[in-house]
Motif scaffolding. Structure first.
Motif, PDB file in Angstrom:
ATOM      1  N   LEU A 108       0.838  -1.188   0.000  1.00  7.44           N
ATOM      2  CA  LEU A 108       0.000   0.000   0.000  1.00  7.44           C
ATOM      3  C   LEU A 108       0.873   1.238   0.000  1.00  7.44           C
ATOM      4  N   THR A 109       0.403   2.273  -0.662  1.00  9.60           N
ATOM      5  CA  THR A 109       1.107   3.539  -0.583  1.00  9.60           C
ATOM      6  C   THR A 109       0.809   4.193   0.767  1.00  9.60           C
ATOM      7  N   ASP A 110       1.579   5.182   1.133  1.00  5.66           N
ATOM      8  CA  ASP A 110       1.333   5.886   2.392  1.00  5.66           C
ATOM      9  C   ASP A 110      -0.045   6.536   2.382  1.00  5.66           C
ATOM     10  N   THR A 111      -0.431   7.069   1.226  1.00  2.00           N
ATOM     11  CA  THR A 111      -1.747   7.708   1.111  1.00  2.00           C
ATOM     12  C   THR A 111      -2.856   6.689   1.302  1.00  2.00           C
ATOM     13  N   GLU A 112      -2.710   5.523   0.674  1.00  2.00           N
ATOM     14  CA  GLU A 112      -3.713   4.472   0.822  1.00  2.00           C
ATOM     15  C   GLU A 112      -3.795   4.001   2.263  1.00  2.00           C
ATOM     16  N   ARG A 113      -2.652   3.827   2.891  1.00  2.00           N
ATOM     17  CA  ARG A 113      -2.659   3.347   4.274  1.00  2.00           C
ATOM     18  C   ARG A 113      -3.365   4.350   5.178  1.00  2.00           C
ATOM     19  N   THR A 114      -3.065   5.625   5.024  1.00  2.00           N
ATOM     20  CA  THR A 114      -3.711   6.641   5.858  1.00  2.00           C
ATOM     21  C   THR A 114      -5.219   6.632   5.655  1.00  2.00           C
ATOM     22  N   SER A 115      -5.644   6.538   4.395  1.00  2.00           N
ATOM     23  CA  SER A 115      -7.080   6.519   4.091  1.00  2.00           C
ATOM     24  C   SER A 115      -7.754   5.286   4.691  1.00  2.00           C
ATOM     25  N   LEU A 116      -7.117   4.134   4.556  1.00  4.59           N
ATOM     26  CA  LEU A 116      -7.685   2.897   5.074  1.00  4.59           C
ATOM     27  C   LEU A 116      -7.753   2.896   6.594  1.00  4.59           C
ATOM     28  N   ARG A 117      -6.697   3.366   7.242  1.00  2.00           N
ATOM     29  CA  ARG A 117      -6.707   3.386   8.709  1.00  2.00           C
ATOM     30  C   ARG A 117      -7.766   4.355   9.227  1.00  2.00           C
ATOM     31  N   THR A 118      -7.978   5.463   8.526  1.00  2.00           N
ATOM     32  CA  THR A 118      -9.024   6.401   8.937  1.00  2.00           C
ATOM     33  C   THR A 118     -10.401   5.775   8.771  1.00  2.00           C
ATOM     34  N   GLU A 119     -10.610   5.109   7.628  1.00  2.00           N
ATOM     35  CA  GLU A 119     -11.887   4.429   7.406  1.00  2.00           C
ATOM     36  C   GLU A 119     -12.089   3.319   8.432  1.00  2.00           C
ATOM     37  N   LEU A 120     -11.026   2.599   8.741  1.00  2.00           N
ATOM     38  CA  LEU A 120     -11.108   1.538   9.740  1.00  2.00           C
ATOM     39  C   LEU A 120     -11.514   2.116  11.091  1.00  2.00           C
ATOM     40  N   GLY A 121     -10.943   3.256  11.456  1.00  2.00           N
ATOM     41  CA  GLY A 121     -11.310   3.903  12.706  1.00  2.00           C
ATOM     42  C   GLY A 121     -12.788   4.206  12.781  1.00  2.00           C
ATOM     43  N   ARG A 122     -13.354   4.695  11.682  1.00  2.00           N
ATOM     44  CA  ARG A 122     -14.797   4.999  11.652  1.00  2.00           C
ATOM     45  C   ARG A 122     -15.620   3.725  11.833  1.00  2.00           C
ATOM     46  N   GLN A 123     -15.214   2.656  11.157  1.00  2.00           N
ATOM     47  CA  GLN A 123     -15.981   1.413  11.248  1.00  2.00           C
ATOM     48  C   GLN A 123     -15.901   0.807  12.640  1.00  2.00           C
ATOM     49  N   VAL A 124     -14.719   0.856  13.246  1.00  2.00           N
ATOM     50  CA  VAL A 124     -14.584   0.302  14.594  1.00  2.00           C
ATOM     51  C   VAL A 124     -15.397   1.124  15.590  1.00  2.00           C
ATOM     52  N   ALA A 125     -15.437   2.430  15.412  1.00  2.00           N
ATOM     53  CA  ALA A 125     -16.258   3.266  16.292  1.00  2.00           C
ATOM     54  C   ALA A 125     -17.725   2.874  16.187  1.00  2.00           C
ATOM     55  N   ARG A 126     -18.180   2.543  14.970  1.00  2.00           N
ATOM     56  CA  ARG A 126     -19.575   2.104  14.815  1.00  2.00           C
ATOM     57  C   ARG A 126     -19.797   0.749  15.481  1.00  2.00           C
ATOM     58  N   LEU A 127     -18.804  -0.141  15.370  1.00  2.00           N
ATOM     59  CA  LEU A 127     -18.912  -1.425  16.075  1.00  2.00           C
ATOM     60  C   LEU A 127     -19.141  -1.202  17.561  1.00  2.00           C
ATOM     61  N   HIS A 128     -18.434  -0.249  18.112  1.00  2.00           N
ATOM     62  CA  HIS A 128     -18.457  -0.034  19.556  1.00  2.00           C
ATOM     63  C   HIS A 128     -19.738   0.634  20.046  1.00  2.00           C
ATOM     64  N   THR A 129     -20.628   0.994  19.131  1.00  2.00           N
ATOM     65  CA  THR A 129     -21.942   1.495  19.561  1.00  2.00           C
ATOM     66  C   THR A 129     -22.902   0.354  19.867  1.00  2.00           C
ATOM     67  N   MET A 130     -22.542  -0.859  19.460  1.00  2.00           N
ATOM     68  CA  MET A 130     -23.391  -2.018  19.704  1.00  2.00           C
ATOM     69  C   MET A 130     -23.167  -2.523  21.132  1.00  2.00           C
ATOM     70  N   THR A 131     -24.237  -2.765  21.837  1.00  2.00           N
ATOM     71  CA  THR A 131     -24.126  -3.215  23.230  1.00  2.00           C
ATOM     72  C   THR A 131     -24.841  -4.538  23.426  1.00  2.00           C
ATOM     73  N   GLY A 132     -24.381  -5.286  24.438  1.00  2.00           N
ATOM     74  CA  GLY A 132     -24.928  -6.609  24.704  1.00  2.00           C
ATOM     75  C   GLY A 132     -25.647  -6.689  26.029  1.00  2.00           C
ATOM     76  N   PRO A 133     -26.187  -7.867  26.344  1.00  2.00           N
ATOM     77  CA  PRO A 133     -26.977  -8.059  27.563  1.00  2.00           C
ATOM     78  C   PRO A 133     -26.138  -8.293  28.816  1.00  2.00           C
ATOM     79  N   GLY A 134     -24.832  -8.402  28.670  1.00  2.00           N
ATOM     80  CA  GLY A 134     -23.942  -8.639  29.801  1.00  2.00           C
ATOM     81  C   GLY A 134     -22.521  -8.672  29.304  1.00  2.00           C
ATOM     82  N   PHE A 135     -21.582  -8.948  30.181  1.00  2.00           N
ATOM     83  CA  PHE A 135     -20.158  -8.917  29.839  1.00  2.00           C
ATOM     84  C   PHE A 135     -19.605 -10.330  29.656  1.00  2.00           C
TER      85      PHE A 135
END
Length: 320
Positions: A108-135
């Motif tokens: 990957l180019t540096d530009t591609e890596r930066t773009s992908l890591r930023t997009e990954l950050g957004r997706q992981v943040a959305r994952l973390h909005t999901m909550t469960g019934p216990g731990f």
């Protein structure tokens, strides 16, 4: 007709798909526990079938019922609008849709890596909005979900330390000494009060990169079998495997932009050290039941063991 072919046809039939439409199948490598195959249908559709090992195959305690946890991850990811496989059928095996792309690699180019890591950050943040019934693990491998994170996570730690003792794993410190050091940080777990979706295995091999449009994009977050309900901060360990997430500015920018909280005060650093310790204990211990070759065993000793020691040292430093 081979056993793999028969198994794939049965999985399609269970899912209400015509088994006669199976055109070919291809084993997928990269996993170290389940058997994974890609199924190609005559109309062009693609699926992935995961098959657990026989009950007689040795494994870590938390690995019982892994596919239950994986299916739970994909269902929650769908609700969060995150790019991941979708569950098609769940029985003894897991049939899911196939994602586009190939595992993230170094081309990957540096530009591609930066773009992908930023997009990954957004997706992981959305994952973390999901909550469960216990731990804890939804598979029930370590018992029912716990009402609080300290109970759940200390149980997870105890289980892998018991596994290390049972298998005679080669740890850089005795299991009892590791447990004693980590115990000093347990109080920091009480800050976590909401059980959020945690993938816990988001290293680059489980992140697909899709170039179908000509632009590198996240094609899918896969292999959610280590998923649990817990502290979102725990995902930062595999996202920066053997490294430091605080240096991943692109990921953190995307994560915060999408509403994720990424603070690194003392309690957060203690929890991160605990989660690093947990993952690295898993990596060191699983080499025994999986009977890895000499080269892999040496890599784990040389790369993972020092990181476990670093996590222990951080706990000692922050609690002294």
């Amino acid at each position: 007709m081979t056993d793999s072919w028969k198994r794939a046809r049965r999985a399609l039939d269970t899912a209400g798909l015509p088994p006669g439409d199976l055109a070919r199948l291809r084993p997928l490598s990269g996993g170290t526990y389940n058997t994974v195959e890609e199924l190609f249908l005559t109309d062009g559709r693609r699926y992935v079938l995961k098959v657990p090992p026989a009950a007689t195959v040795p494994g870590l305690t938390y690995e019982s019922g892994l596919l239950v946890s994986e299916a739970e991850f994909y269902r929650a990811a769908a609700k969060a609008d995150v790019t991941a496989p979708r569950v098609v059928a769940m029985g003894g095996n897991l049939l899911m849709t196939a994602c586009l792309g190939a595992p993230w690699n170094g081309s990957l180019t540096d530009t591609e890596r930066t773009s992908l890591r930023t997009e990954l950050g957004r997706q992981v943040a959305r994952l973390h909005t999901m909550t469960g019934p216990g731990f804890g693990y939804p598979s029930g491998a370590l018992g029912p979900l716990a009402p609080d994170w300290r109970t759940a996570f200390t149980g997870m730690l105890d289980a892998v330390l018991d596994d290390a003792r049972r298998f005679g794993a080669r740890l850089p410190r005795p299991a009892d000494a590791v447990a004693h050091t980590l115990r000093a940080a347990h109080h920091a777990l009480d800050e976590v009060t909401v059980p959020c979706l945690v993938h816990f295995d988001l290293w680059q091999g489980n992140i697909l990169v899709d170039r179908a449009s000509g632009e590198a994009r996240i094609g899918g977050l896969i292999d959610g079998e280590r998923m649990f309900w817990g502290d979102p901060l725990a995902d930062f360990v595999s996202l920066a495997l053997l490294g430091d997430i605080k240096r991943d500015e692109a990921f953190l920018a995307g994560y915060r932009e999408a509403g994720g909280r990424a603070d690194f005060d003392v309690p957060a650093r203690l929890r991160l050290a605990l989660y690093r310790g947990y993952l690295y204990l898993i990596m060191l211990t699983e080499t025994v039941p999986r009977a890895v070759d000499a080269a892999q065993a040496r890599w784990v000793r040389e790369r993972v063991a020092p990181e476990l020691l670093a996590a222990l040292a951080e706990v000692e430093d922050l609690t002294s």
